[in-house]
Motif scaffolding. Structure first.
Motif, mmCIF file in Angstrom:
data_model
loop_
_atom_site.group_PDB
_atom_site.id
_atom_site.type_symbol
_atom_site.label_atom_id
_atom_site.label_comp_id
_atom_site.label_asym_id
_atom_site.label_seq_id
_atom_site.Cartn_x
_atom_site.Cartn_y
_atom_site.Cartn_z
ATOM 1 N N MET A 1 52.077 54.009 50.022
ATOM 2 C CA MET A 1 51.220 55.170 50.021
ATOM 3 C C MET A 1 51.759 56.242 49.084
ATOM 4 O O MET A 1 50.986 56.865 48.369
ATOM 5 N N LEU A 2 53.068 56.426 49.107
ATOM 6 C CA LEU A 2 53.661 57.440 48.226
ATOM 7 C C LEU A 2 53.477 57.065 46.763
ATOM 8 O O LEU A 2 53.224 57.934 45.922
ATOM 9 N N LYS A 3 53.595 55.791 46.457
ATOM 10 C CA LYS A 3 53.389 55.317 45.081
ATOM 11 C C LYS A 3 51.955 55.619 44.639
ATOM 12 O O LYS A 3 51.718 56.092 43.533
ATOM 13 N N PHE A 4 51.001 55.355 45.509
ATOM 14 C CA PHE A 4 49.600 55.645 45.214
ATOM 15 C C PHE A 4 49.389 57.141 44.996
ATOM 16 O O PHE A 4 48.727 57.552 44.048
ATOM 17 N N LEU A 5 49.963 57.955 45.880
ATOM 18 C CA LEU A 5 49.794 59.407 45.778
ATOM 19 C C LEU A 5 50.402 59.978 44.506
ATOM 20 O O LEU A 5 49.948 61.004 43.997
ATOM 21 N N SER A 6 51.423 59.316 43.973
ATOM 22 C CA SER A 6 52.053 59.813 42.754
ATOM 23 C C SER A 6 51.378 59.273 41.490
ATOM 24 O O SER A 6 51.768 59.640 40.383
ATOM 25 N N SER A 7 50.380 58.440 41.655
ATOM 26 C CA SER A 7 49.698 57.863 40.496
ATOM 27 C C SER A 7 48.433 58.648 40.152
ATOM 28 O O SER A 7 47.946 59.455 40.947
ATOM 29 N N ASP A 8 47.888 58.380 38.968
ATOM 30 C CA ASP A 8 46.628 58.997 38.559
ATOM 31 C C ASP A 8 45.456 58.451 39.375
ATOM 32 O O ASP A 8 44.404 59.074 39.443
ATOM 33 N N TRP A 9 45.631 57.289 39.976
ATOM 34 C CA TRP A 9 44.569 56.652 40.745
ATOM 35 C C TRP A 9 44.136 57.493 41.943
ATOM 36 O O TRP A 9 42.982 57.423 42.355
ATOM 37 N N CYS A 10 45.049 58.280 42.505
ATOM 38 C CA CYS A 10 44.713 59.014 43.732
ATOM 39 C C CYS A 10 43.629 60.057 43.498
ATOM 40 O O CYS A 10 42.971 60.475 44.438
ATOM 41 N N ARG A 11 43.412 60.455 42.255
ATOM 42 C CA ARG A 11 42.350 61.429 41.963
ATOM 43 C C ARG A 11 40.987 60.763 41.828
ATOM 44 O O ARG A 11 39.964 61.422 41.901
ATOM 45 N N GLN A 12 40.990 59.441 41.604
ATOM 46 C CA GLN A 12 39.735 58.737 41.344
ATOM 47 C C GLN A 12 39.322 57.767 42.450
ATOM 48 O O GLN A 12 38.146 57.446 42.581
ATOM 49 N N PHE A 13 40.295 57.298 43.211
ATOM 50 C CA PHE A 13 40.014 56.251 44.187
ATOM 51 C C PHE A 13 40.572 56.590 45.556
ATOM 52 O O PHE A 13 41.430 57.452 45.685
ATOM 53 N N ARG A 14 40.087 55.890 46.551
ATOM 54 C CA ARG A 14 40.597 56.032 47.908
ATOM 55 C C ARG A 14 41.409 54.782 48.248
ATOM 56 O O ARG A 14 40.993 53.668 47.962
ATOM 57 N N LEU A 15 42.553 54.982 48.843
ATOM 58 C CA LEU A 15 43.441 53.872 49.199
ATOM 59 C C LEU A 15 42.923 53.166 50.443
ATOM 60 O O LEU A 15 42.525 53.798 51.413
ATOM 61 N N ILE A 16 42.933 51.833 50.384
ATOM 62 C CA ILE A 16 42.602 51.017 51.542
ATOM 63 C C ILE A 16 43.877 50.313 51.973
ATOM 64 O O ILE A 16 44.482 49.571 51.201
ATOM 65 N N VAL A 17 44.297 50.573 53.198
ATOM 66 C CA VAL A 17 45.507 49.971 53.754
ATOM 67 C C VAL A 17 45.070 48.884 54.716
ATOM 68 O O VAL A 17 44.337 49.165 55.676
ATOM 69 N N GLU A 18 45.487 47.646 54.461
ATOM 70 C CA GLU A 18 45.139 46.538 55.339
ATOM 71 C C GLU A 18 46.389 46.015 56.019
ATOM 72 O O GLU A 18 47.445 45.921 55.404
ATOM 73 N N THR A 19 46.243 45.661 57.273
ATOM 74 C CA THR A 19 47.330 45.064 58.026
ATOM 75 C C THR A 19 46.743 44.068 59.015
ATOM 76 O O THR A 19 45.575 44.185 59.401
ATOM 77 N N ASP A 20 47.561 43.106 59.401
ATOM 78 C CA ASP A 20 47.113 42.163 60.427
ATOM 79 C C ASP A 20 47.743 42.498 61.779
ATOM 80 O O ASP A 20 47.667 41.728 62.716
ATOM 81 N N CYS A 21 48.335 43.677 61.869
ATOM 82 C CA CYS A 21 49.006 44.094 63.099
ATOM 83 C C CYS A 21 48.183 45.185 63.807
ATOM 84 O O CYS A 21 48.174 46.346 63.375
ATOM 85 N N LYS A 22 47.486 44.796 64.862
ATOM 86 C CA LYS A 22 46.659 45.746 65.610
ATOM 87 C C LYS A 22 47.497 46.884 66.175
ATOM 88 O O LYS A 22 47.049 48.035 66.232
ATOM 89 N N LEU A 23 48.711 46.575 66.559
ATOM 90 C CA LEU A 23 49.594 47.592 67.127
ATOM 91 C C LEU A 23 49.833 48.735 66.133
ATOM 92 O O LEU A 23 49.790 49.907 66.496
ATOM 93 N N VAL A 24 50.039 48.407 64.872
ATOM 94 C CA VAL A 24 50.259 49.433 63.847
ATOM 95 C C VAL A 24 49.017 50.305 63.677
ATOM 96 O O VAL A 24 49.116 51.525 63.591
ATOM 97 N N VAL A 25 47.853 49.685 63.650
ATOM 98 C CA VAL A 25 46.609 50.451 63.530
ATOM 99 C C VAL A 25 46.456 51.386 64.730
ATOM 100 O O VAL A 25 46.109 52.561 64.572
ATOM 101 N N ASP A 26 46.750 50.875 65.919
ATOM 102 C CA ASP A 26 46.684 51.721 67.115
ATOM 103 C C ASP A 26 47.678 52.876 67.033
ATOM 104 O O ASP A 26 47.360 53.999 67.420
ATOM 105 N N TRP A 27 48.867 52.619 66.552
ATOM 106 C CA TRP A 27 49.864 53.678 66.410
ATOM 107 C C TRP A 27 49.379 54.759 65.454
ATOM 108 O O TRP A 27 49.575 55.947 65.684
ATOM 109 N N ILE A 28 48.771 54.353 64.346
ATOM 110 C CA ILE A 28 48.325 55.320 63.336
ATOM 111 C C ILE A 28 47.253 56.249 63.918
ATOM 112 O O ILE A 28 47.262 57.445 63.682
ATOM 113 N N PHE A 29 46.327 55.681 64.680
ATOM 114 C CA PHE A 29 45.232 56.492 65.202
ATOM 115 C C PHE A 29 45.496 57.056 66.592
ATOM 116 O O PHE A 29 44.813 57.976 67.021
ATOM 117 N N LEU A 30 46.487 56.510 67.301
ATOM 118 C CA LEU A 30 46.854 57.009 68.632
ATOM 119 C C LEU A 30 48.369 57.160 68.669
ATOM 120 O O LEU A 30 49.047 56.537 69.471
#
Length: 76
Positions: A1-30
């Motif tokens: 995420m930090l690499k994306f934020l430091s790139s020129d891409w962050c001004r033009q695109f939205r980052l999509i983070v994919e994971t196969d770990c439901k627990l991590v997704v739950d942690w991020i939102f809860l």
């Protein structure tokens, strides 16, 4: 995420983070459900995902394996 934020891409695109770990997704939102040892990291990631409008996606492992197979075959 930090690499994306430091790139020129962050001004033009939205980052999509994919994971196969439901627990991590739950942690991020809860983040209150994260174990205390990960709470600072999870809070920082959650802030980045939510405040910056990143997309967090749960992708089952079988889908990742299929995408990997297609990419290696030069199809994807």
């Amino acid at each position: 995420m930090l690499k994306f934020l430091s790139s020129d891409w962050c001004r033009q695109f939205r980052l999509i983070v994919e994971t196969d770990c439901k627990l991590v997704v739950d942690w991020i939102f809860l983040s209150v459900d994260a174990p205390p040892s990960f709470l600072n990291l999870v809070s920082e990631l959650s802030d980045m995902v939510i405040k910056r409008g990143f997309v967090m996606r749960l992708t089952p492992c079988r889908c990742n394996m299929e995408a990997d197979h297609l990419a290696k075959a030069g199809i994807g």
